[in-house]
Design a protein around this motif. Structure first.
Motif, PDB file in Angstrom:
ATOM      1  N   ASN A  35     -77.515  22.408   0.302  1.00  0.00           N
ATOM      2  CA  ASN A  35     -77.813  21.406  -0.295  1.00  0.00           C
ATOM      3  C   ASN A  35     -77.968  19.908   0.463  1.00  0.00           C
ATOM      4  O   ASN A  35     -78.742  19.105   0.361  1.00  0.00           O
ATOM      5  N   LEU A  36     -76.895  19.790   1.171  1.00  0.00           N
ATOM      6  CA  LEU A  36     -76.664  18.770   2.020  1.00  0.00           C
ATOM      7  C   LEU A  36     -77.985  18.601   3.153  1.00  0.00           C
ATOM      8  O   LEU A  36     -78.240  17.576   3.590  1.00  0.00           O
ATOM      9  N   ILE A  37     -78.274  19.972   3.621  1.00  0.00           N
ATOM     10  CA  ILE A  37     -79.135  19.894   4.734  1.00  0.00           C
ATOM     11  C   ILE A  37     -80.536  19.439   4.409  1.00  0.00           C
ATOM     12  O   ILE A  37     -81.414  18.753   5.063  1.00  0.00           O
ATOM     13  N   ARG A  38     -80.616  19.459   2.984  1.00  0.00           N
ATOM     14  CA  ARG A  38     -82.050  18.872   2.566  1.00  0.00           C
ATOM     15  C   ARG A  38     -82.206  17.513   2.709  1.00  0.00           C
ATOM     16  O   ARG A  38     -83.481  17.240   2.653  1.00  0.00           O
ATOM     17  N   ILE A  39     -81.294  16.626   2.963  1.00  0.00           N
ATOM     18  CA  ILE A  39     -81.513  15.322   2.672  1.00  0.00           C
ATOM     19  C   ILE A  39     -81.187  14.790   4.140  1.00  0.00           C
ATOM     20  O   ILE A  39     -81.323  13.619   4.327  1.00  0.00           O
ATOM     21  N   VAL A  40     -81.082  15.601   5.150  1.00  0.00           N
ATOM     22  CA  VAL A  40     -80.795  15.085   6.678  1.00  0.00           C
ATOM     23  C   VAL A  40     -82.001  15.045   7.307  1.00  0.00           C
ATOM     24  O   VAL A  40     -82.634  16.234   7.470  1.00  0.00           O
ATOM     25  N   PRO A  41     -82.489  14.217   7.959  1.00  0.00           N
ATOM     26  CA  PRO A  41     -83.679  13.862   8.900  1.00  0.00           C
ATOM     27  C   PRO A  41     -83.619  15.232  10.035  1.00  0.00           C
ATOM     28  O   PRO A  41     -82.523  15.313  10.498  1.00  0.00           O
ATOM     29  N   GLU A  42     -84.563  15.552  10.482  1.00  0.00           N
ATOM     30  CA  GLU A  42     -84.588  16.765  11.319  1.00  0.00           C
ATOM     31  C   GLU A  42     -84.071  16.285  12.861  1.00  0.00           C
ATOM     32  O   GLU A  42     -83.705  17.277  13.311  1.00  0.00           O
ATOM     33  N   ASN A  43     -83.984  14.952  13.120  1.00  0.00           N
ATOM     34  CA  ASN A  43     -83.290  14.758  14.315  1.00  0.00           C
ATOM     35  C   ASN A  43     -81.952  14.262  14.424  1.00  0.00           C
ATOM     36  O   ASN A  43     -81.347  14.255  15.333  1.00  0.00           O
ATOM     37  N   LEU A  44     -81.218  14.633  13.182  1.00  0.00           N
ATOM     38  CA  LEU A  44     -79.756  14.514  13.089  1.00  0.00           C
ATOM     39  C   LEU A  44     -79.029  15.789  12.374  1.00  0.00           C
ATOM     40  O   LEU A  44     -79.813  16.838  11.974  1.00  0.00           O
ATOM     41  N   CYS A  45     -77.593  15.970  12.374  1.00  0.00           N
ATOM     42  CA  CYS A  45     -77.084  16.895  11.875  1.00  0.00           C
ATOM     43  C   CYS A  45     -75.834  16.128  11.400  1.00  0.00           C
ATOM     44  O   CYS A  45     -75.407  15.185  11.439  1.00  0.00           O
ATOM     45  N   LEU A  46     -75.064  17.198  10.545  1.00  0.00           N
ATOM     46  CA  LEU A  46     -73.923  16.700   9.692  1.00  0.00           C
ATOM     47  C   LEU A  46     -72.688  17.185  10.446  1.00  0.00           C
ATOM     48  O   LEU A  46     -72.508  18.452  11.066  1.00  0.00           O
ATOM     49  N   ASN A  47     -71.672  16.308  10.245  1.00  0.00           N
ATOM     50  CA  ASN A  47     -70.374  16.594  11.068  1.00  0.00           C
ATOM     51  C   ASN A  47     -69.160  16.530   9.839  1.00  0.00           C
ATOM     52  O   ASN A  47     -68.817  15.398   9.814  1.00  0.00           O
ATOM     53  N   ILE A  48     -68.962  17.723   9.536  1.00  0.00           N
ATOM     54  CA  ILE A  48     -68.178  17.581   8.137  1.00  0.00           C
ATOM     55  C   ILE A  48     -66.624  18.475   8.402  1.00  0.00           C
ATOM     56  O   ILE A  48     -66.849  19.491   8.915  1.00  0.00           O
ATOM     57  N   ASP A  49     -65.692  17.727   8.181  1.00  0.00           N
ATOM     58  CA  ASP A  49     -64.426  18.240   8.313  1.00  0.00           C
ATOM     59  C   ASP A  49     -64.254  18.942   6.864  1.00  0.00           C
ATOM     60  O   ASP A  49     -63.773  18.264   5.674  1.00  0.00           O
ATOM     61  N   LEU A  50     -64.260  20.292   6.637  1.00  0.00           N
ATOM     62  CA  LEU A  50     -64.074  20.875   5.257  1.00  0.00           C
ATOM     63  C   LEU A  50     -62.526  20.983   4.964  1.00  0.00           C
ATOM     64  O   LEU A  50     -62.214  21.171   3.564  1.00  0.00           O
ATOM     65  N   SER A  51     -61.817  21.115   5.864  1.00  0.00           N
ATOM     66  CA  SER A  51     -60.324  20.739   5.522  1.00  0.00           C
ATOM     67  C   SER A  51     -59.757  19.696   4.732  1.00  0.00           C
ATOM     68  O   SER A  51     -58.951  19.515   4.149  1.00  0.00           O
ATOM     69  N   LYS A  52     -60.820  18.626   4.651  1.00  0.00           N
ATOM     70  CA  LYS A  52     -60.576  17.301   3.860  1.00  0.00           C
ATOM     71  C   LYS A  52     -60.853  17.231   2.508  1.00  0.00           C
ATOM     72  O   LYS A  52     -60.536  16.501   1.628  1.00  0.00           O
ATOM     73  N   ILE A  53     -61.729  18.649   2.140  1.00  0.00           N
ATOM     74  CA  ILE A  53     -61.859  18.716   0.636  1.00  0.00           C
ATOM     75  C   ILE A  53     -60.607  19.032  -0.008  1.00  0.00           C
ATOM     76  O   ILE A  53     -60.442  20.294   0.118  1.00  0.00           O
ATOM     77  N   LYS A  54     -60.496  18.371  -1.373  1.00  0.00           N
ATOM     78  CA  LYS A  54     -59.574  18.795  -2.103  1.00  0.00           C
ATOM     79  C   LYS A  54     -60.258  19.689  -3.226  1.00  0.00           C
ATOM     80  O   LYS A  54     -61.040  19.316  -4.085  1.00  0.00           O
ATOM     81  N   THR A  55     -59.894  20.882  -3.164  1.00  0.00           N
ATOM     82  CA  THR A  55     -60.467  21.641  -4.282  1.00  0.00           C
ATOM     83  C   THR A  55     -59.729  22.085  -5.306  1.00  0.00           C
ATOM     84  O   THR A  55     -58.648  21.535  -5.228  1.00  0.00           O
TER      85      THR A  55
END
Length: 236
Positions: A191-211
């Motif tokens: 779902n996040l990829i849908r809103i990211v322009p084609e020339n950019l990417c996401l850098n996400i640290d999943l360990s930061k997510i409190k589940t």
């Protein structure tokens, strides 16, 4: 004018299993209006469609009570709907729900991927739980466990999808965000990829997510990380 239509998927079978029908309507409203607000729109009205094997007043009233509660939380009007009794199409005690929401936003305030720039910060907003996606997998787990379910997990599974209208309306009014994603079917990453322009990417640290404990319980049932991220919101 921005519009959205959605259902609650097989979470309906969880409502049937637990015989709890007064919150599934909140899920229905949430699945529609949350798709509007990520575009910067403010929901103005909602319609529902209920298809059921046989009309049972108490059951349908509880479903409608949830829809009314959801519309109040979304600050939109419930202007109409349709209830269809369809024996033969739906098995005994079975039903399905669909919702339709319409919102408004000034064209200049629409949230689109074109507004997202290099070095923007990605912020995670907590979910209230599993919301309304991934329940085919959840039900498969329940089946394998022979219906054994800790009481706290049962409560988490039926918990309604959070409606983010109040919070997002404030944020959008102050023009504090460039883009927004509703984490539904397809899980966290898709779902996040849908809103990211084609020339950019996401850098996400999943360990930061409190589940939440419910996701840890799901993962214990031999679900690999990639499947968790592809199926569930994982707390976001």
């Amino acid at each position: 004018i921005v519009s959205s239509t959605d259902g609650v998927g097989t979470k309906i079978e969880i409502a049937n299993k637990f015989k709890k029908y007064n919150t599934i309507g909140i899920d229905l409203v949430a699945m529609c209006v949350n798709d509007l607000i990520v575009q910067g729109a403010k929901p103005i009205f909602f319609l529902d469609y209920i298809a059921i094997n046989k009309l049972k007043y108490k059951k349908v009233k509880k479903i409608l009570d949830g829809i009314v509660s959801g519309c109040r939380l979304a600050k939109c009007a419930l202007i109409g709907g349709e209830t269809a009794e369809m024996p033969g199409t739906y098995a005994k005690n079975k039903f399905d729900l669909a919702g339709f929401a319409v919102g408004l936003v000034e064209k200049k305030n629409l949230l689109t991927k074109s507004k997202i720039k290099l070095n923007d910060v990605v912020l995670a907003v907590p979910s209230s739980g599993v919301h309304s996606n991934g329940f085919s997998l959840v039900r498969n787990i329940l089946k394998k466990r022979n219906s054994y379910l800790p009481s706290n997990i049962k409560k988490e599974l039926i918990k309604p999808t959070k409606i983010y209208v109040k919070e997002l309306n404030i944020i959008n009014k102050k023009k504090l965000i460039s883009g927004c994603a509703n984490i539904t079917g397809g899980g966290l990453l898709n779902n996040l990829i849908r809103i990211v322009p084609e020339n950019l990417c996401l850098n996400i640290d999943l360990s930061k997510i409190k589940t939440k404990p419910v996701f840890k319980w799901l993962k214990k049932n031999n679900i690999v990380d990639s499947e968790m991220l592809k199926t569930f919101n994982c707390g976001v």
